[in-house]
Design an enzyme around this catalytic site. Sequence first.
Site, PDB file in Angstrom:
ATOM      1  NE  ARG A   1      -4.271  -1.168  -0.086  1.00 14.51           N
ATOM      2  CZ  ARG A   1      -4.355  -2.264  -0.842  1.00 14.51           C
ATOM      3  NH1 ARG A   1      -3.310  -2.672  -1.527  1.00 14.51           N
ATOM      4  NH2 ARG A   1      -5.487  -2.947  -0.918  1.00 14.51           N
TER       5      ARG A   1
ATOM      6  CD  GLU B   1      -3.370   2.864  -5.468  1.00 16.05           C
ATOM      7  OE1 GLU B   1      -4.377   2.179  -5.743  1.00 16.05           O
ATOM      8  OE2 GLU B   1      -2.331   2.388  -4.997  1.00 16.05           O
TER       9      GLU B   1
ATOM     10  CG  HIS C   1      -3.477  -1.211  -6.742  1.00 16.27           C
ATOM     11  ND1 HIS C   1      -3.951  -0.488  -5.685  1.00 16.27           N
ATOM     12  CD2 HIS C   1      -3.431  -2.498  -6.312  1.00 16.27           C
ATOM     13  CE1 HIS C   1      -4.194  -1.298  -4.657  1.00 16.27           C
ATOM     14  NE2 HIS C   1      -3.880  -2.539  -5.021  1.00 16.27           N
TER      15      HIS C   1
HETATM   16  C1  3PG Z   1      -5.494  -6.305  -2.503  1.00 11.31           C
HETATM   17  O1  3PG Z   1      -5.514  -5.634  -1.473  1.00 11.31           O
HETATM   18  O2  3PG Z   1      -6.125  -7.374  -2.606  1.00 11.31           O
HETATM   19  C2  3PG Z   1      -4.645  -5.873  -3.650  1.00 11.31           C
HETATM   20  O3  3PG Z   1      -4.033  -4.654  -3.402  1.00 11.31           O
HETATM   21  C3  3PG Z   1      -5.420  -5.813  -4.954  1.00 11.31           C
HETATM   22  O4  3PG Z   1      -6.322  -4.760  -5.012  1.00 11.31           O
HETATM   23  P1  3PG Z   1      -7.362  -4.737  -6.231  1.00 11.31           P
HETATM   24  O5  3PG Z   1      -8.401  -5.767  -5.949  1.00 11.31           O
HETATM   25  O6  3PG Z   1      -7.937  -3.354  -6.238  1.00 11.31           O
HETATM   26  O7  3PG Z   1      -6.598  -5.052  -7.470  1.00 11.31           O
END
Ligand code: 3PG
Length: 323
Positions: free
Chosen positions: A233, A262, A280
Site C-alpha cells: 500500500r 490512486e 496497482h
Molecule cells: C489487494 O488488497 O487485494 C490488492 O491490493 C489488490 O487490489 P485490487 O483488488 O484493487 O486489485
Amino acid sequence: MSSFKILISENVAEICVSKLLEKNFEVAYRSDISADELLDIIRDFHGLIVRSATKVTSEVIQAGTKLKVIGRAGVGIDNIDLDTATRKGIAVFNAASANTLSAAEHTFALMLALARDIPKAHISIHNGEWNRSAFKGVELFGKTLGIVGLGKIGREVATRAQAFKMQTLGCDPLIETGDFERLGVEECDLHELFRRSDFMTVHVPLIAETKHLITEEHFAIAKSSLRIINTARGGVIDESALFRALESGRIAAAALDVFEEEPPVNNPLLELENVVTTPHLAASTNEAQEKVAAEIAESVANFLLEKRTDNIINAQILDRNTA
Ligand code: 3PG
C-alpha cells in the site's frame, strides 16, 4: 428471486455475478459508478462488493440503510471504514489469500524490472535505439533481500527469493522466531533491514501502525544501491521521503505498484528516471481475479442467505448480535 440486492461497484470477474445470480440475488454491476452516485444509490442495496478503488466511507455506510454485508474482492480493506461498518452491525469479508501468489509474482516482476532496467530498455528500443551499454543491470543471485512483513505474501516472496539464491532478511513483530527459522529468513529489526539490504520489499497492510512506517530515517541508513519495491500500500512508505531519497541518489531505485493517492495526481515520483511503476496491478491476473470473485460471491451469499460467517473480518458484530 431473493429479496436481496447486491451492488458490485468495480471490475470483478464474471464468476462473481453468475454465482450471485445462480442464488437468485438481484445484482447491479456498476464498475463505472462515481462516488456521488454510490452515495445516492447505496440505500437500495443489502450487499456491496468492491475492490480497492471504491471508498467505502462512513458516509457511504451510513447512507446504506439496508446494508448488511460488504465484500472485498481482494485482501486490503483500508478503503473500507471498518469501525463504522462494525458499529452498524454490517459484516465485512475479504478474499484473504486468493491473490497471494499473483502479488508475490508481481513483486518479482518489479524486482527483476529494477535489476535489469527493463522499462527503460524497452522504451529505448522502441525509440529506435540499440544501446546495449546503457542498460547494464545487477544479478539477484547473492544479494540480500529485506522483507517487511512476513504474512502470506511476504512468505511467498521469501520462497521465490531463496530460489534465486538471495539471502532473505525479514522484519515482522507478529511472527515468532521459530517461524523465521522455518522460513529460512533471518529476523531483523527495520533499521538493520535497511542497513543490510540490496533489495527491499514491503508486505504489510495499511493500518495506523504502518502508516509511514518507512521514512527519512530509514533511507538515511540504507545502502546507496538499495532498490525498494512496494506492492502493498502506498501509505506504508512516506512518499515525500522516498522522493527525496531517490532524487538525491541516497538510494538507487524504486518500483511502485501502489500510491498514497490512486490514481496518483501530480506525483513527483512519476517524474523520476529511477522509478518503475505499475497501476496497482499486483492482483490483476486471470487466476487471482477468478479466485477472489468466486470467493467473495460465496461469502456474501452465504452470509445473506444462511448467516454463515466463515472468515468474517469484524467478528465483533456477532458478539453484539448474540448478546
Ligand atoms: C489487494 O488488497 O487485494 C490488492 O491490493 C489488490 O487490489 P485490487 O483488488 O484493487 O486489485
